[in-house]
Design a protein around this motif. Structure first.
Motif, short mmCIF file in Angstrom:
data_model
loop_
_atom_site.label_atom_id
_atom_site.label_comp_id
_atom_site.label_asym_id
_atom_site.label_seq_id
_atom_site.Cartn_x
_atom_site.Cartn_y
_atom_site.Cartn_z
N LEU A 147 0.82 -1.21 0.00
CA LEU A 147 0.00 0.00 0.00
C LEU A 147 0.85 1.26 0.00
N ARG A 148 2.03 1.20 0.60
CA ARG A 148 2.92 2.37 0.59
C ARG A 148 3.52 2.60 -0.80
N ARG A 149 3.96 1.54 -1.44
CA ARG A 149 4.62 1.70 -2.73
C ARG A 149 3.65 1.92 -3.89
N LEU A 150 2.45 1.38 -3.79
CA LEU A 150 1.46 1.52 -4.85
C LEU A 150 0.18 2.12 -4.26
N PRO A 151 0.20 3.42 -3.94
CA PRO A 151 -0.90 4.01 -3.16
C PRO A 151 -2.24 4.07 -3.88
N ASP A 152 -2.25 4.02 -5.22
CA ASP A 152 -3.54 4.08 -5.92
C ASP A 152 -3.98 2.70 -6.42
N LEU A 153 -3.50 1.67 -5.77
CA LEU A 153 -3.85 0.29 -6.11
C LEU A 153 -5.37 0.11 -6.10
N GLU A 154 -5.91 -0.55 -7.14
CA GLU A 154 -7.35 -0.81 -7.19
C GLU A 154 -7.60 -2.13 -7.91
N LEU A 155 -8.77 -2.72 -7.64
CA LEU A 155 -9.14 -3.95 -8.32
C LEU A 155 -9.31 -3.70 -9.81
N ALA A 156 -8.90 -4.69 -10.61
CA ALA A 156 -9.02 -4.57 -12.06
C ALA A 156 -10.27 -5.25 -12.59
N GLU A 157 -11.07 -5.86 -11.71
CA GLU A 157 -12.36 -6.41 -12.12
C GLU A 157 -13.31 -6.31 -10.94
N PRO A 158 -14.63 -6.35 -11.18
CA PRO A 158 -15.58 -6.19 -10.09
C PRO A 158 -15.38 -7.26 -9.01
N PRO A 159 -15.57 -6.89 -7.74
CA PRO A 159 -15.37 -7.86 -6.66
C PRO A 159 -16.20 -9.13 -6.83
N GLY A 160 -17.42 -8.99 -7.35
CA GLY A 160 -18.28 -10.15 -7.51
C GLY A 160 -17.81 -11.14 -8.55
N GLU A 161 -16.86 -10.74 -9.40
CA GLU A 161 -16.34 -11.64 -10.43
C GLU A 161 -15.09 -12.38 -9.99
N LEU A 162 -14.55 -12.04 -8.82
CA LEU A 162 -13.39 -12.77 -8.31
C LEU A 162 -13.82 -14.18 -7.94
N ARG A 163 -12.98 -15.14 -8.26
CA ARG A 163 -13.32 -16.53 -7.99
C ARG A 163 -12.44 -17.08 -6.88
N TRP A 164 -13.05 -17.93 -6.07
CA TRP A 164 -12.36 -18.54 -4.94
C TRP A 164 -11.99 -19.97 -5.27
N ARG A 165 -10.86 -20.41 -4.74
CA ARG A 165 -10.45 -21.79 -4.94
C ARG A 165 -11.42 -22.72 -4.22
N GLY A 166 -11.79 -23.81 -4.87
CA GLY A 166 -12.62 -24.80 -4.22
C GLY A 166 -11.82 -25.54 -3.15
N GLY A 167 -12.50 -26.10 -2.21
CA GLY A 167 -11.83 -26.81 -1.13
C GLY A 167 -12.66 -26.69 0.13
N LEU A 168 -12.30 -27.49 1.12
CA LEU A 168 -13.12 -27.54 2.32
C LEU A 168 -12.51 -26.77 3.47
N GLN B 81 -8.47 -17.46 -6.29
CA GLN B 81 -7.69 -17.97 -7.42
C GLN B 81 -6.78 -16.87 -7.97
N ARG B 82 -7.35 -15.68 -8.15
CA ARG B 82 -6.62 -14.55 -8.71
C ARG B 82 -7.04 -13.28 -7.99
N LEU B 83 -6.19 -12.27 -8.02
CA LEU B 83 -6.54 -10.95 -7.50
C LEU B 83 -5.93 -9.90 -8.44
N PRO B 84 -6.58 -9.68 -9.61
CA PRO B 84 -6.04 -8.74 -10.58
C PRO B 84 -6.21 -7.29 -10.12
N VAL B 85 -5.15 -6.51 -10.24
CA VAL B 85 -5.17 -5.11 -9.82
C VAL B 85 -4.49 -4.25 -10.87
N ARG B 86 -4.76 -2.94 -10.78
CA ARG B 86 -4.04 -1.97 -11.62
C ARG B 86 -3.62 -0.81 -10.73
N PHE B 87 -2.64 -0.05 -11.21
CA PHE B 87 -2.05 1.02 -10.41
C PHE B 87 -1.16 1.86 -11.32
N THR B 88 -0.78 3.04 -10.84
CA THR B 88 0.19 3.85 -11.57
C THR B 88 1.55 3.20 -11.46
#
Length: 435
Positions: free
Chosen positions: A381-402, A408-415
């Motif tokens: 957060l210090r080095r990339l202060p304008d970090l933001e998600l690159a896709e809507p939160p509801g489209e993020l997928r979670w790994r299956g398992g118990l 699975q992924r956490l795509p982001v964009r930033f300056t």
């Protein structure tokens, strides 16, 4: 109406509500857990594997169950049908790696935990701080100039792998192999598929060879410590060594992957909380990580337990020989213990969450996981202060398992950060696959 709900809960029967183990449940299990806490807090259900088990969902019941000596970690105490494989068994049993800390009771558990406990103390973790900071900066250097990244593949995944390899004393030339095996573990979890068994066989063979090589040149790493302990009477069998490698991957690796990944997703979807954290990160990061662990922690369910006698839990008598799963994610959202439990409060006081468990099986890697999470989040957060998600939160997928809960992924964009380049080594073969 209240009496009917209480009778249903006492019988361990489900009450109509959100479904368990659906795709929607994997993405957001908390509404279903809230329903269970209200209507069937100790609930017998059929898991996706076909195994029938009891889910314990309230905080007080969960804390009791985690420390109850009548609940054994050894699957040999399970019912006869389980032993015969008619209703399935936990995947690690099929993979030949069952004799690890999470599947043992005292005195074997006490003996093995003593062998590794010194490597995971808060003081030892603090001594590791400069190395964790170095690894964190190197990994950020590897993607900061590009303006976009997948924070699981590029950051949360490799960081704890490099750290645990250093802790174990794995030579740099061999660390690609460890990352590959870790990738197989995180893709398949502890399920019965062949990837886990192959990874374990490779780790078993590698560990035996590494112990042989290190005997003539002992260092200050964990493998050297195990050798010294064995040479002074604390015998460690080959099977125990292989199982120890397995559990250390989880103690020092997958929990931290999910802590960092889930924590960053939470902060990126709660901008006000993130803004307050960045005002004074050095002071606030400790309580913040504890709240991130409580709010959406890395471990959804504690590992398997088995009743050795008829055992009352939350007003329900669970018969002897039954599998019990304590739902840490539900216990940590229990409004009876945490006011406004569904609200993220990075300054929450009295935050005695159960994200790392409780009792003698409390996560041995917790001090290192906390340190890595604190350094990873504040540095990013210090080095990339304008970090933001690159896709809507509801489209993020979670790994299956118990057991584990992770993205699975956490795509982001930033300056892009000026002057950064890809100086960090590429993680080999570790991108988590879709379930």
């Amino acid at each position: 109406m209240a009496e009917a709900a209480a009778d249903t809960a006492a019988a361990g029967c489900p009450v109509d509500g959100p479904g368990l183990f659906t795709r929607e449940f994997v993405a957001d299990p908390y509404p279903a857990y809230a329903h269970l806490r209200a209507h069937a807090p100790v609930h017998r259900t059929t898991l996706p594997s076909g195994v029938e088990a009891w889910l314990v969902t309230r905080y007080a019941d969960a804390r009791q169950a985690l420390a109850d000596t009548r609940l054994s970690k050894n699957p040999r105490h399970s019912e006869q049908a389980w032993k015969q494989g008619k209703v399935g068994v936990p995947g690690e049993q099929r993979s030949g790696i069952g004799a690890h800390l999470l599947n043992l009771d005292p005195p074997d558990h006490t003996r093995l935990r003593r062998l590794v406990s010194k490597a995971f103390t808060p003081r030892r973790a603090e001594d590791f701080r400069p190395r964790v900071q170095e690894l964190t900066d190197r990994l950020i250097d590897g993607f900061a100039a590009g303006g976009e990244a997948d924070l699981i593949h590029d950051f949360a995944f490799p960081l704890p792998i490099y750290a645990v390899c250093d802790l174990l004393g794995v030579p740099a030339a061999d660390q690609d192999d460890f990352r590959t095996w870790a990738g197989m573990m995180i893709r398949h979890g502890s399920g019965p598929r062949g990837g886990v068994a192959r990874a374990v066989r490779h780790m078993r063979g590698y560990l035996k060879d590494l112990i042989h090589r290190k005997r003539g040149d002992l260092g200050d790493d964990l493998i050297s410590g195990l050798i010294r302990a064995s040479d002074h009477g604390e015998h460690l069998t080959e099977d125990e060594a292989a199982a120890m490698a397995f559990i250390l991957l989880f103690a020092g690796f997958e929990t931290t992957v999910n802590l960092i990944g889930n924590g960053l997703r939470t902060l990126l979807t709660h901008p006000d909380a993130r803004a307050r954290l960045t005002v004074d990160p050095e002071t606030r990061i400790g309580p913040a990580v504890e709240e991130l662990l409580r709010y959406d922690g890395p471990v959804e369910l504690a590992t398997w337990r088995f009743t050795t006698v008829d055992t009352p839990i939350g007003g329900v008598v669970v018969p002897a020989g039954e599998p019990v799963l304590v739902v840490l994610a539900s216990a940590d959202r229990d409004g009876r213990r945490f006011p406004d439990a569904d609200t993220l409060d990075l300054e929450r006081a009295d935050n005695q969450h159960l994200a790392f468990g409780h009792g003698i099986h409390y996560c041995i890697g917790a001090p290192l996981a906390r340190l890595e999470g604190q350094i990873a989040i504040t540095t990013l957060l210090r080095r990339l202060p304008d970090l933001e998600l690159a896709e809507p939160p509801g489209e993020l997928r979670w790994r299956g398992g118990l057991i584990m809960r992770g993205l699975q992924r956490l795509p982001v964009r930033f300056t892009p950060e000026p002057g950064s380049g890809r100086s960090a080594p590429e993680p080999a073969g570790v991108r988590p696959a879709a379930p």
